[in-house]
Design a protein around this motif. Structure first.
Motif, PDB file in Angstrom:
ATOM      1  N   VAL A   7       6.100 -21.671  -3.798  1.00 19.96           N
ATOM      2  CA  VAL A   7       6.686 -20.726  -2.848  1.00 19.96           C
ATOM      3  C   VAL A   7       8.212 -20.695  -2.882  1.00 19.96           C
ATOM      4  N   GLY A   8       8.823 -21.424  -3.821  1.00 20.11           N
ATOM      5  CA  GLY A   8      10.276 -21.500  -3.861  1.00 20.11           C
ATOM      6  C   GLY A   8      10.964 -20.148  -3.926  1.00 20.11           C
ATOM      7  N   ALA A   9      10.541 -19.311  -4.873  1.00 18.31           N
ATOM      8  CA  ALA A   9      11.172 -18.000  -5.025  1.00 18.31           C
ATOM      9  C   ALA A   9      10.956 -17.135  -3.783  1.00 18.31           C
ATOM     10  N   GLU A  10       9.791 -17.253  -3.171  1.00 16.88           N
ATOM     11  CA  GLU A  10       9.488 -16.449  -1.982  1.00 16.88           C
ATOM     12  C   GLU A  10      10.395 -16.810  -0.816  1.00 16.88           C
ATOM     13  N   VAL A  11      10.564 -18.096  -0.548  1.00 14.36           N
ATOM     14  CA  VAL A  11      11.409 -18.474   0.589  1.00 14.36           C
ATOM     15  C   VAL A  11      12.870 -18.134   0.310  1.00 14.36           C
ATOM     16  N   ILE A  12      13.254 -18.135  -0.963  1.00 11.24           N
ATOM     17  CA  ILE A  12      14.625 -17.761  -1.309  1.00 11.24           C
ATOM     18  C   ILE A  12      14.886 -16.303  -0.959  1.00 11.24           C
ATOM     19  N   ALA A  31      14.959 -14.946 -13.506  1.00  8.28           N
ATOM     20  CA  ALA A  31      15.135 -13.659 -12.838  1.00  8.28           C
ATOM     21  C   ALA A  31      13.797 -12.951 -12.643  1.00  8.28           C
ATOM     22  N   SER A  32      12.885 -13.096 -13.605  1.00 14.07           N
ATOM     23  CA  SER A  32      11.594 -12.414 -13.502  1.00 14.07           C
ATOM     24  C   SER A  32      10.783 -12.932 -12.322  1.00 14.07           C
ATOM     25  N   VAL A  33      10.888 -14.230 -12.030  1.00 14.26           N
ATOM     26  CA  VAL A  33      10.144 -14.816 -10.915  1.00 14.26           C
ATOM     27  C   VAL A  33      10.731 -14.343  -9.581  1.00 14.26           C
ATOM     28  N   ILE A  38      10.436 -10.715  -4.766  1.00 17.19           N
ATOM     29  CA  ILE A  38      10.948  -9.600  -3.967  1.00 17.19           C
ATOM     30  C   ILE A  38       9.839  -8.594  -3.695  1.00 17.19           C
ATOM     31  N   GLU A  39       9.018  -8.338  -4.701  1.00 19.09           N
ATOM     32  CA  GLU A  39       7.891  -7.410  -4.533  1.00 19.09           C
ATOM     33  C   GLU A  39       6.830  -8.005  -3.609  1.00 19.09           C
ATOM     34  N   VAL A  40       6.524  -9.291  -3.807  1.00 14.69           N
ATOM     35  CA  VAL A  40       5.506  -9.949  -2.991  1.00 14.69           C
ATOM     36  C   VAL A  40       5.907  -9.963  -1.518  1.00 14.69           C
ATOM     37  N   CYS A  41       7.167 -10.233  -1.265  1.00 15.86           N
ATOM     38  CA  CYS A  41       7.648 -10.363   0.115  1.00 15.86           C
ATOM     39  C   CYS A  41       8.105  -9.032   0.705  1.00 15.86           C
ATOM     40  N   ASP A  42       8.168  -8.008  -0.134  1.00  8.79           N
ATOM     41  CA  ASP A  42       8.532  -6.665   0.306  1.00  8.79           C
ATOM     42  C   ASP A  42       9.863  -6.666   1.055  1.00  8.79           C
ATOM     43  N   VAL A  43      10.887  -7.207   0.409  1.00  9.74           N
ATOM     44  CA  VAL A  43      12.226  -7.227   0.984  1.00  9.74           C
ATOM     45  C   VAL A  43      13.129  -6.274   0.205  1.00  9.74           C
ATOM     46  N   SER A  44      14.162  -5.784   0.866  1.00  6.70           N
ATOM     47  CA  SER A  44      15.059  -4.793   0.261  1.00  6.70           C
ATOM     48  C   SER A  44      16.173  -5.481  -0.514  1.00  6.70           C
ATOM     49  N   LEU A  45      15.800  -6.060  -1.631  1.00  8.05           N
ATOM     50  CA  LEU A  45      16.750  -6.754  -2.487  1.00  8.05           C
ATOM     51  C   LEU A  45      16.506  -6.355  -3.937  1.00  8.05           C
ATOM     52  N   SER A  46      17.491  -6.624  -4.768  1.00  8.45           N
ATOM     53  CA  SER A  46      17.325  -6.481  -6.206  1.00  8.45           C
ATOM     54  C   SER A  46      17.945  -7.703  -6.870  1.00  8.45           C
ATOM     55  N   VAL A  47      17.700  -7.886  -8.140  1.00 11.46           N
ATOM     56  CA  VAL A  47      18.173  -9.069  -8.869  1.00 11.46           C
ATOM     57  C   VAL A  47      19.370  -8.726  -9.741  1.00 11.46           C
ATOM     58  N   GLU A  48      20.354  -9.584  -9.714  1.00  7.44           N
ATOM     59  CA  GLU A  48      21.493  -9.505 -10.622  1.00  7.44           C
ATOM     60  C   GLU A  48      21.427 -10.712 -11.556  1.00  7.44           C
ATOM     61  N   HIS A 291       9.409 -29.451   2.473  1.00  3.04           N
ATOM     62  CA  HIS A 291       8.008 -29.073   2.275  1.00  3.04           C
ATOM     63  C   HIS A 291       7.738 -28.962   0.782  1.00  3.04           C
ATOM     64  N   GLY A 292       6.474 -28.860   0.429  1.00  2.26           N
ATOM     65  CA  GLY A 292       6.081 -28.819  -0.967  1.00  2.26           C
ATOM     66  C   GLY A 292       5.941 -27.408  -1.502  1.00  2.26           C
ATOM     67  N   THR A 293       5.308 -27.304  -2.674  1.00  2.00           N
ATOM     68  CA  THR A 293       5.173 -26.025  -3.354  1.00  2.00           C
ATOM     69  C   THR A 293       4.161 -25.098  -2.692  1.00  2.00           C
ATOM     70  N   ALA A 294       3.299 -25.649  -1.823  1.00  2.00           N
ATOM     71  CA  ALA A 294       2.323 -24.835  -1.064  1.00  2.00           C
ATOM     72  C   ALA A 294       1.540 -23.908  -1.978  1.00  2.00           C
ATOM     73  N   PHE A 295       0.936 -24.475  -3.014  1.00  7.78           N
ATOM     74  CA  PHE A 295       0.170 -23.670  -3.970  1.00  7.78           C
ATOM     75  C   PHE A 295      -0.932 -22.845  -3.304  1.00  7.78           C
ATOM     76  N   ASP A 296      -1.437 -23.323  -2.168  1.00  8.57           N
ATOM     77  CA  ASP A 296      -2.548 -22.619  -1.517  1.00  8.57           C
ATOM     78  C   ASP A 296      -2.146 -21.266  -0.943  1.00  8.57           C
ATOM     79  N   ILE A 297      -0.838 -21.084  -0.675  1.00  3.21           N
ATOM     80  CA  ILE A 297      -0.396 -19.796  -0.131  1.00  3.21           C
ATOM     81  C   ILE A 297       0.620 -19.102  -1.036  1.00  3.21           C
ATOM     82  N   ALA A 298       0.935 -19.687  -2.195  1.00  2.00           N
ATOM     83  CA  ALA A 298       1.927 -19.108  -3.099  1.00  2.00           C
ATOM     84  C   ALA A 298       1.485 -17.723  -3.553  1.00  2.00           C
ATOM     85  N   GLY A 299       2.440 -16.813  -3.620  1.00  2.00           N
ATOM     86  CA  GLY A 299       2.156 -15.450  -4.050  1.00  2.00           C
ATOM     87  C   GLY A 299       1.715 -14.520  -2.943  1.00  2.00           C
TER      88      GLY A 299
END
Length: 322
Positions: A7-12, A31-33, A38-48, A291-299
Motif C-alpha cells: 500500500v506504499g504508493a497508495e498512501v503516498i 513512476a508506473s506504480v 493515482i488511478e486506484v485512489c482516484d485522486v487529481s494528481l499526475s506524475v512527473e 504499519h506493514g505492506t497490508a497485502f490484504d487490502i493493497a490495490g
C-alpha cells in the motif's frame, strides 16, 4: 515508496497534497506504480518522472518521482523477489541522496521482509540496513503515537536473545540516544522513564536480579551525565504514566514491550493507524510509517494515509531543527 505490491504508493498519493505544506516531497520508486496508485485512489494528481532531485519542479498536483524503473509488472498483494529487490534499490538511493545532502530527510513506506529476504537481503528491516550503510554503530528505534514515545534496547531478535542484550552498556547507550532524539524533536528538557525487564522491575529482587544488576547502574550513570532518567520502573505501569505526561519517552527493553502500548493506542477503537517510527542515532534523518505492506487490502485504495502524513511531518520538523 516501499514494496510495489503493498500500500506504499497508495498512501503516498492519498497524502501528497497534505504533505506539501511544510516540505517538498519527492518519491523514490517507480513512476508506473505511482501512476497506477493515482488511478486506484482516484485522486487529481499526475506524475512527473525525473532523473534527479534537481530536476523536480514540485508543481501543484504533480508528484515528482525519481524513477528507478525497477519492476516490469505490477501485481498487488504478492511476495515477489523482484519487488524485494526494488524495495532495496529505493532505500539505497534514498540513503545516497541523504548522505550527499541532496535531500534533508527520508520517510519510508513499508517493505515486505519476506520479499527482501528472497532478494538476498540479510536485514530484518530498514533499520539495520540504514545503520550499516551509514556506518552507524549505536542506534535505536523510537515509536511515536500521540502523547506516547518509546525507544528500544533491542527490536527484531528472539525474546531469549533480547534478555541477553539487556546490559548496562546497551541500556545506557539507548538512554543517551533517547535524550538526544527528544531534543531533536523539540523537547527542551527531556524526561526519560526506563522500563524494567522483569515483572514489577524485579520487585526488589523477588523476581530476578536483572533490573538491579544491569538497568539500575545504567540509569544512575545517565543521571550523572545530566540526563533526567528514572528507573527501572515497573513495565506494566510506566507507559500509562508516560502517556499522562510524567515522562517524555520510555526506554523499553525489547520489541513487544514497547510496541504493544503503541499499537494499542494506534488501533484502539478501529481508528486509523497514525504511529511514527523514527530511527535515532543515524547521521541522517529517517522516519517511517508504523504499519506493514497490508497485502490484504493493497490495490483497493482504502489504506489510511495518516501514519505517512505524521511520519513526513516529524521528519520535516527534525530537518528544520538541523
Amino acid at each position: 515508496m516501499g514494496d510495489p505490491g503493498g500500500v506504499g504508493a497508495e498512501v503516498i498519493v492519498k497524502a501528497y497534497e497534505r504533505l506539501r505544506g511544510n516540505s517538498r516531497p519527492i518519491v523514490i520508486g517507480d513512476a508506473s506504480v505511482i501512476t497506477d496508485a493515482i488511478e486506484v485512489c482516484d485522486v487529481s494528481l499526475s506524475v512527473e518522472a525525473v532523473d534527479s532531485v534537481a530536476d523536480a519542479t514540485f508543481e501543484q498536483e504533480r508528484v515528482p518521482v525519481l524513477d528507478l524503473d525497477a519492476i516490469d509488472e505490477l501485481v498487488y498483494g504478492e511476495v515477489r523477489e523482484g519487488y524485494g529487490s526494488a524495495s532495496l534499490m529505493y532505500i539505497e538511493r534514498a540513503i545516497e541522496l541523504a548522505t550527499d545532502g541532496d535531500i534533508d530527510a527520508i520517510t519510508t513506506a513499508p517493505i515486505n521482509k519476506q520479499a527482501t529476504k528472497l532478494a538476498g537481503s540479510e536485514y530484518a528491516g530498514h533499520t539495520g540496513m540504514l545503520a550499516d550503510y551509514t556506518d552507524t554503530k549505536n542506534y535505536s528505534m523510537m515509536l511515536v503515537e500521540d502523547e506516547l514515545r518509546v525507544t528500544h534496547v533491542s527490536t527484531h531478535v528472539s525474546l531469549r536473545k533480547a534478555c541477553d542484550l539487556v546490559t548496562t552498556e546497551n541500556v545506557l547507550e539507548t538512554i543517551r540516544l533517547t535524550n538526544t532524539a527528544l531534543r531533536d524533536l523539540g523537547v527542551e528538557s527531556p524526561s526519560v522513564g526506563v522500563a524494567g525487564l522483569n515483572p514489577h522491575a524485579s520487585d526488589g529482587g523477588l523476581l530476578g536480579d536483572d533490573d538491579d544488576a544491569e538497568i539500575k547502574p545504567a540509569v544512575e550513570q545517565a543521571r550523572e551525565e545530566g540526563i533526567d532518567a528514572t528507573g527501572p520502573e515497573s513495565p506494566d505501569t510506566v507507559y500509562v504514566r508516560a502517556a499522562r505526561g510524567e515522562f517524555d519517552c520510555v526506554v523499553s527493553m525489547y520489541h513487544d514491550q514497547g510496541h504493544i502500548p503503541i499499537k494499542m493506542l494506534g488501533f484502539a477503537g478501529g481508528s486509523a493507524v497514525s504511529g511514527v517510527n523514527v530511527t535515532i542515532g543515524l547521521p541522517i534523518i529517517r522516519t517511517s510509517v508504523d504499519h506493514g505492506t497490508a497485502f490484504d487490502i493493497a490495490g483497493q485504495g482504502v489504506a489510511s494515509e495518516q501514519s505517512l502524513i505524521d511520519a513526513v511531518n516529524v521528519a520535516a520538523d527534525m530537518a528544520s531543527r538541523h
